[in-house]
Write an enzyme that holds these catalytic residues in place. Structure first.
Site: not given
Length: 523
Positions: A206, A273
């Protein structure tokens, strides 16, 4: 599905994203959980995916639905136990499905023991040095340390009672770590090893581009971008001054993580990401000694246009080739409007979504699917009284809840088999989804679910053996034609029918090859 003896399995994998709260409820509490995933794994095996990616399931107060982690080494009781996780992992592996878990290294929850210790400690203490605490500006430090804004709206700084401020690029309950402190890197190495030792096959990272900020924490220079400029989202990213994102030091972290992954058997992997501004900056994350993959968000951001698709394909493949990597392709996830809606919604949007999916699956590299897209689900307009996305609650503008509504499995009325009993899930489902359930679509050969099953099967037989060389044959008149070995993909993004090239039709996303909003695979 995956052959567990294949090296570099992730290079051509189809990965299915499970947003855990909204996939399947095993205990009737209205939230998806580990038991629900285990029970529904046969659906994914029949769909034909190679791996699943689970959004965070760790102990968390759930202010940002698990992306605010209080304990990285346990399962939140809402979702089950570590034993439930192990059961799910074993069941997935038995079906030939690998498991990728989300890791959240940019920030923790404000309920993490480290942050609680930081609040109790004095300014300048070792406890505060794990996060980005700073004195404020102004006469009495009453102003934030800089002008940075939170992704969720408002200043990216919150003041604590003793007068200092801490940085949170997201919600105020998500304080950012200071990755210049070696304790942080050491802690996350332990986290990686904990889950690798349990048998996970990889990690989705993330906010992978956000760990380091410019050391001075200087003000951001704000540049106005013309409101109606072409591809404005990408123009804004390319022109923006971003001292909080994509700093060069972050790559040292991923070189360290590469060595950890390499030390485990089974070709473990990680995908970033990383919302970078260009294909070149994206490719830096997948150099040979760093991560295995990074999401290709330029594909997701491209409008419904043959020319735009061709530009993204060419740009992506040229930059990943420089570093010897393979691309990823993704059209939807839990943070964006579902692509059937982005492409116009209704029957036209669903038709375009199916065609774009065929284009994606024809390309070399791995494809990431978001739960529910195999059912043709569109964005849901969630009534404001049910909003739960922290960005929506902060800004008053509808946020990401509409792509996170629990998916329908069976039956005629909500909760559509989401969990046992008649209890309603955490977000309301629209009543018209009775025709979109897995049960209803599995019996309909013309359904989107049946189409996805055929597309993944044909991809394994035809696309994967076609090699990695892609040639754009044409993108004129809003018709995209490209070849990959002996496979030809034809996508009509225009409004009038056209003639497809000669060859054996392997698959068509609609009824008639060459029709508007239709893709065709030929050999």
């Amino acid at each position: 599905m995956s052959n567990f003896n294949d090296p570099k399995w992730w290079r051509q994998a189809v990965v299915y994203q499970i947003y855990i709260r909204s996939f399947a409820d095993g205990d009737g509490q209205g939230l998806g959980d580990m038991a629900g995933i285990t029970a529904r794994l046969p659906h994914l095996a029949e769909l034909g995916v190679d791996a699943i990616w689970l959004t965070p399931f760790y102990t968390s107060p759930q202010h940002d639905h698990g992306y605010d982690v209080a304990d990285y080494l346990d399962v939140d009781p809402r979702f089950g136990t570590l034993d439930d996780f192990d059961t799910m992992l074993g069941a997935a592996h038995d079906l030939g499905i690998r498991v990728i878990v989300d890791i959240v290294p940019n920030h923790s929850s404000d309920e993490h023991v480290w942050f609680q210790a930081a609040l109790e400690a004095a300014p300048g203490s070792a406890e505060r040095a794990r996060y980005l605490f700073r004195d404020g500006r102004g006469t009495d430090g009453e102003l934030p340390p800089n002008n940075w804004q939170s992704i969720f709206g408002g200043p990216a700084w919150t003041r604590v009672p003793d007068g200092q401020w801490y940085l949170h690029l997201f919600d105020r309950t998500q304080p950012d770590f200071d990755w210049r402190n070696p304790e942080v890197g050491d802690m996350f190495e332990d986290v990686l090893r904990f889950w690798l030792d349990r048998g996970v096959d990889g990690f989705r990272i993330d906010v992978a581009h956000g760990l380091f900020k410019e050391a001075t924490l200087r003000d951001q220079v704000i540049t106005e971008v013309p409101e109606h400029s072409a591809d404005s989202a990408m123009v804004e990213r390319q022109q923006a001054d971003e001292p909080m994102w994509d700093q060069p030091e972050v790559h040292d972290v991923y070189r360290r993580w590469h060595k950890i992954l390499e030390s485990y058997p089974g070709d473990r992997m990680a995908v970033a990401e990383a919302w970078t501004s260009t294909a070149a900056s994206m490719a830096r994350f997948i150099r040979p000694d760093e991560l295995q993959q990074t999401f290709n968000f330029n594909w997701l951001l491209a409008p419904w246009s043959a020319e735009s698709f061709a530009e993204v394909i060419t740009d992506t493949l040229s930059h990943v080739a420089i570093v010897g990597a393979t691309p990823t392709w993704v059209l939807s996830n839990h943070d964006v409007v579902r692509h059937a809606t982005r492409y116009g919604g209704g029957p036209v949007g669903v038709a375009r979504a199916r065609a774009a999916t065929m284009a994606m699956l024809a390309l070399p590299g791995s494809a990431y699917l978001y739960q529910g897209e195999e059912l043709g689900l569109e964005q849901v307009e969630v009534p404001q009284e049910f909003w739960q996305d922290p960005s929506a609650l902060t800004t008053g503008v509808e946020g990401r809840d509409g792509c996170r509504v629990p998916i329908p499995w069976s039956g005629q009325v909500p909760p559509f088999g989401f969990g046992p009993g008649s209890g309603q899930p955490w977000l309301p489902q629209p009543p018209h989804w009775d025709e979109l359930t897995v049960e209803a679509q599995a019996a309909d050969p013309s359904s989107t679910l049946s189409f996805y099953r055929r597309a993944l099967a044909v991809r394994r037989e035809a696309a994967l053996r076609a090699g990695d060389e892609v040639t754009i044959i044409s993108s004129d008149d809003d018709v995209l034609v490209f070849s990959r070995g002996d496979l030809v993909c034809h996508v009509n993004c225009g409004s009038t029918p056209v003639t497809v090239p000669a060859g054996e039709v392997l698959l068509c996303s609609g009824d008639i090859p060459g029709a508007p909003d239709t893709a065709t695979w030929l050999r």
